[in-house]
Design an enzyme around this catalytic site. Structure first.
Site, short mmCIF file in Angstrom:
data_model
loop_
_atom_site.label_atom_id
_atom_site.label_comp_id
_atom_site.label_asym_id
_atom_site.label_seq_id
_atom_site.Cartn_x
_atom_site.Cartn_y
_atom_site.Cartn_z
N HIS A 1 6.85 -1.54 2.93
CA HIS A 1 6.69 -2.93 3.33
C HIS A 1 5.81 -3.65 2.33
O HIS A 1 4.90 -3.07 1.75
CB HIS A 1 6.13 -3.06 4.75
CG HIS A 1 4.83 -2.36 4.99
ND1 HIS A 1 4.73 -0.98 5.08
CD2 HIS A 1 3.57 -2.84 5.16
CE1 HIS A 1 3.47 -0.64 5.32
NE2 HIS A 1 2.74 -1.75 5.35
N VAL B 1 1.85 2.62 7.69
CA VAL B 1 3.17 2.77 8.31
C VAL B 1 4.09 3.43 7.28
O VAL B 1 4.21 2.94 6.16
CB VAL B 1 3.74 1.40 8.75
CG1 VAL B 1 5.13 1.57 9.36
CG2 VAL B 1 2.80 0.72 9.74
N ASN C 1 0.86 -1.18 0.00
CA ASN C 1 0.00 0.00 0.00
C ASN C 1 0.90 1.23 0.00
O ASN C 1 1.88 1.28 0.73
CB ASN C 1 -0.88 0.02 1.24
CG ASN C 1 -1.78 -1.20 1.32
OD1 ASN C 1 -2.37 -1.60 0.33
ND2 ASN C 1 -1.89 -1.78 2.49
#
Length: 125
Positions: free
Chosen positions: A110, A106, A97
């Site tokens: 990732h 965050v 995302n």
């Protein structure tokens, strides 16, 4: 809450703190440039997060600033995680995302590796 991926890197984000050993994680694999660990709130039987060790906010930030060695290591780590967890045997999904509209929560790049069950449609409304 989704974040603005164009903001400077926040070194107090949860993944930066995991990399510094301030927060524990259940490691799946670690290399010179990447860390893979189990998600603490899994959304599938296999749900592993793969993060680069460098301070990159998003995929576009990473691909613009990371070294060739970091990029190659990160991509290879994602593939190795799929094999190590057995996700590769019946299919899996890799998801990142990015930014507010992408739902990034965050501010550290990732990738989610999901598997172990039917994953449904790519997007739901």
């Amino acid at each position: 809450m989704p974040i603005d991926a164009k903001q400077p890197y926040d070194d107090q984000n949860i993944f930066a703190r995991i990399l510094r050993g301030e927060i524990p994680s259940k490691t799946v694999m670690e290399t010179d440039h990447s860390l893979a660990f189990h998600d603490i709130n899994p959304l599938a039987p296999i749900h592993v997060l793969v993060i680069p060790k460098g301070d990159y906010v998003s995929w576009d930030d990473f691909t613009a600033k990371a070294s060739d060695a970091e990029i190659a290591d990160f991509v290879r780590t994602i593939g190795e995680v799929a094999r190590m967890t057995g996700a590769d045997t019946q299919g899996y999904r890799v998801l990142s995302n990015s930014g507010k509209r992408g739902g990034q929560e965050v501010p550290h790049l990732h990738m989610h590796v999901f598997g172990g069950a039917p994953l449904g449609p790519m997007l739901s409304r």
